[in-house]
Design an enzyme around this catalytic site. Structure first.
Site, PDB file in Angstrom:
ATOM      1  N   LYS A 105       0.835  -1.200   0.000  1.00  0.00           N
ATOM      2  CA  LYS A 105       0.000   0.000   0.000  1.00  0.00           C
ATOM      3  C   LYS A 105       0.871   1.252   0.000  1.00  0.00           C
ATOM      4  CE  LYS A 105      -3.900  -1.831   2.698  1.00  0.00           C
ATOM      5  NZ  LYS A 105      -4.945  -1.593   1.685  1.00  0.00           N
ATOM      6  N   ARG A 146     -10.426 -11.335   1.652  1.00  0.00           N
ATOM      7  CA  ARG A 146     -11.307 -12.344   1.051  1.00  0.00           C
ATOM      8  C   ARG A 146     -10.691 -13.735   1.086  1.00  0.00           C
ATOM      9  NH1 ARG A 146     -11.642  -8.959  -4.433  1.00  0.00           N
ATOM     10  NH2 ARG A 146     -11.423  -7.292  -2.889  1.00  0.00           N
TER      11      ARG A 146
HETATM   12  N1  BES Z   1      -8.114  -3.676   4.360  1.00  0.00           N
HETATM   13  C1  BES Z   1      -8.228  -3.235   3.019  1.00  0.00           C
HETATM   14  C2  BES Z   1      -9.484  -2.402   2.774  1.00  0.00           C
HETATM   15  C3  BES Z   1      -9.514  -1.030   3.378  1.00  0.00           C
HETATM   16  C4  BES Z   1      -8.951   0.030   2.702  1.00  0.00           C
HETATM   17  C5  BES Z   1     -10.157  -0.810   4.563  1.00  0.00           C
HETATM   18  C6  BES Z   1      -9.023   1.301   3.243  1.00  0.00           C
HETATM   19  C7  BES Z   1     -10.233   0.461   5.090  1.00  0.00           C
HETATM   20  C8  BES Z   1      -9.649   1.511   4.446  1.00  0.00           C
HETATM   21  C9  BES Z   1      -8.291  -4.424   2.063  1.00  0.00           C
HETATM   22  O1  BES Z   1      -7.536  -5.516   2.435  1.00  0.00           O
HETATM   23  C10 BES Z   1      -7.764  -3.947   0.760  1.00  0.00           C
HETATM   24  O2  BES Z   1      -6.617  -3.626   0.706  1.00  0.00           O
HETATM   25  N2  BES Z   1      -8.612  -3.938  -0.262  1.00  0.00           N
HETATM   26  C11 BES Z   1      -8.228  -3.477  -1.542  1.00  0.00           C
HETATM   27  C12 BES Z   1      -8.838  -4.393  -2.570  1.00  0.00           C
HETATM   28  C13 BES Z   1      -8.302  -4.191  -3.964  1.00  0.00           C
HETATM   29  C14 BES Z   1      -6.835  -4.567  -4.026  1.00  0.00           C
HETATM   30  C15 BES Z   1      -9.101  -5.030  -4.924  1.00  0.00           C
HETATM   31  C16 BES Z   1      -8.750  -2.053  -1.709  1.00  0.00           C
HETATM   32  O3  BES Z   1      -9.842  -1.752  -1.243  1.00  0.00           O
HETATM   33  O4  BES Z   1      -8.018  -1.242  -2.285  1.00  0.00           O
HETATM   34 MG    MG Z   2      -5.535  -5.359   1.762  1.00  0.00          MG
END
Ligand code: BES
Ligand code: MG
Ligand code: ZN
Length: 499
Positions: free
Chosen positions: A269, A343
């Site tokens: 990230k 997931r």
């Molecule tokens: N934990 C994150 C989702 C999240 C992001 C929660 C910001 C709260 C605030 C999750 O694991 C994630 O990274 N999801 C990705 C999915 C994508 C790679 C398809 C996302 O939401 O960017």
């Molecule tokens: Mg994630």
């Protein structure tokens, strides 16, 4: 690790002794001449108008007036918001008690619901979660007594039920907020096990902990893959509550995403808000604390809480984009983005639970997608379900608990891009595709076996927030604990034929 909560002492009725102020609510449009006259002696009535959240303290008569705005626009969530703030003030006022008169509100809301929301909100406000700071360590909080005063003895009796419920729920809610605020070096998968055991012990619940060897034996490879890059070991924890006198045999399974930290893994990230990913365990925190409250309240529905706990880190051992693993239910998954890790964990837990426990209902709570924040902001969680019946229960639970939900579609078309060239599925719908929350739900649905009625609740926007709103405080909110308690009450009523 003991369960932390506030030190408030809330009961029904007037306060007999001690130092306290009376609290009166004033509707803006019902601001009587009488009251205006009383106030104008000490203050210009242009200053206190009865606007929502306004306060006027009459020290001489020891009265706190609280403005509750337009009568037509009043709602429980507005009152909750006012009382969270008052809870915050209470701990600054140290030993001051409050005698709260709620007569004006009983024409609008049921006494049980008023006292429940009011008490919960005070408890939240009076429990700041900043346990690692000097001010917290030095704080000596011994708040005075709080009495909630209704006009009739019938209302008092109803109101007392709300207080009793809040005593249990707010304790577990605050305990959830407490573990949620802890950073990843203070709350590891191992700590999750200790906290779960404590909740189980306190309520004499059966608990099963899957350490790495059991996860390997059971081929829960989704959980294992996600934690591959971390020096912490992943866990699956299952707590079972069997009521003494169950209303029926049918179970509700609560599933929680418990990423104690989500760096994104190799698909790392951006650094700006990465620290917030300590909150990626809020679904699991809500699940285990909710089952604690449900058991303590003695609700008559069998419930299990199952959480997948892992840490998502990059390393030479980490799962790489393009890697393929075989999930618990035999589906092969191409992991095109290691940041879509929730997931993978949930898929295994859900498939395991549906196979081994055969619940009638299953609800998962997960900080799953940033996309749900684009859709709904921080005001509501997104709910997607294969059952209109379960959705209806969740919606009514949302109204009483003030943990807001909003329904989003579970249409199969949103899952079309989950196809992989080399495996059964891939874990993302493709780079830059819209409706990320809905394709995530489609992914999860592949792990729901049989005809279980299932709802996925994406709490990425509601698990923590930077400013308060309604019954939600700022910081980690414990979102889901109150919702799940009320959901189980709904199920209890339904099975007993009360609605
Ligand atoms: N934990 C994150 C989702 C999240 C992001 C929660 C910001 C709260 C605030 C999750 O694991 C994630 O990274 N999801 C990705 C999915 C994508 C790679 C398809 C996302 O939401 O960017
Ligand atoms: Mg994630
Ligand atoms: Zn995550």
């Amino acid at each position: 690790m003991k369960l932390h909560t506030s030190k408030l002492n809330i009961s029904i009725g007037k306060i007999k002794a001690g130092f306290f102020y009376k609290v009166y609510h004033v509707f803006k449009d019902k601001f009587s001449e009488d009251l205006k006259k009383k106030l104008s002696g000490a203050i210009d009535s242009a200053i206190f108008t009865g606007d929502l959240g306004q306060q006027y303290i009459d020290h001489h008569n020891k009265i706190l007036y609280i403005g509750i705005g337009d009568e037509k626009k009043i709602s429980l969530r507005k009152i909750a918001g006012i009382y969270i703030k008052l809870g915050e003030q209470l701990i600054k006022w140290k030993d001051l008690g409050l005698e709260i008169y709620v007569g004006e509100l009983t024409t609008k809301f049921k006494p049980e619901l008023i006292s429940y929301q009011l008490a919960n909100s005070l408890e939240i406000g009076a429990f700041p979660v900043d346990s690692l700071s000097k001010s917290y360590r030095e704080k000596q909080i011994n708040p005075g007594k709080i009495g909630i005063v209704f006009e009739t003895s019938h209302e008092e009796k109803e109101g007392a039920k709300g207080i009793e419920k809040s005593k249990v729920v707010s304790r577990y809610l605050n305990a959830a907020r407490y573990v949620e605020h802890l950073p990843a070096n203070h709350f590891t998968p191992e700590e999750f096990v200790s906290r779960s055991k404590e909740i189980a012990k306190e309520n004499k619940l059966k608990i099963t902990v899957f350490d790495e060897p059991q996860l390997k034996r059971e081929k829960l490879n989704g959980i294992l893959s996600v934690c591959q890059g971390s020096d912490k070991k992943p866990k699956m924890i299952i707590i079972e509550y069997t009521p003494k006198n169950p209303i029926s045999k049918e179970k509700l399974a609560i599933i929680g995403k418990g990423l104690t930290f989500d760096s994104g893994g190799i698909s790392i990230k951006p650094s700006a808000d990465m620290h917030e990913m300590k909150y990626d365990m809020c679904g699991a925190a809500a699940a285990i604390h909710a089952i604690g409250a449900i058991a303590k309240l003695g609700l008559r529905v069998p419930v299990i809480a199952a959480i997948g706990v892992a840490e998502n880190m990059p390393s030479s051992n980490a799962i790489k984009p393009g890697d393929v693993y075989t999930a618990y239910n035999g589906i092969t998954v191409e992991v095109q983005n290691t940041d879509a890790e929730g997931r993978l964990v949930l898929g295994d837990v859900m498939a395991y639970v549906t196979k081994k426990y055969k619940p009638e209902y299953m609800v998962d709570l997960a900080t799953l997608t940033g996309a749900v924040i684009i859709a709904l902001g921080h005001e509501a969680a997104g709910v997607m379900s294969n059952s209109a019946e379960l959705t209806a229960y969740i919606k009514s639970a949302s109204e009483t608990s003030e943990d807001r939900v909003w329904e989003l579609p579970l249409w199969e078309e949103y899952g079309e891009d989950l196809k992989s060239d080399i495996a059964d599925i891939r874990n993302i719908a493709g780079v830059g595709r819209g409706a990320g929350t809905l394709s995530a739900a489609q992914y999860l649905q592949k792990f729901v076996e049989g005809d279980v009625k299932w709802a996925h609740i994406d709490i990425a926007g509601t698990a923590w927030r930077s400013k308060p709103s309604g019954a939600q405080c700022s910081g980690p909110t414990g979102y889901g604990v109150r919702l799940l308690v009320d959901l189980v009450e709904e199920l209890e009523h339904k099975k007993s034929g009360k609605n």
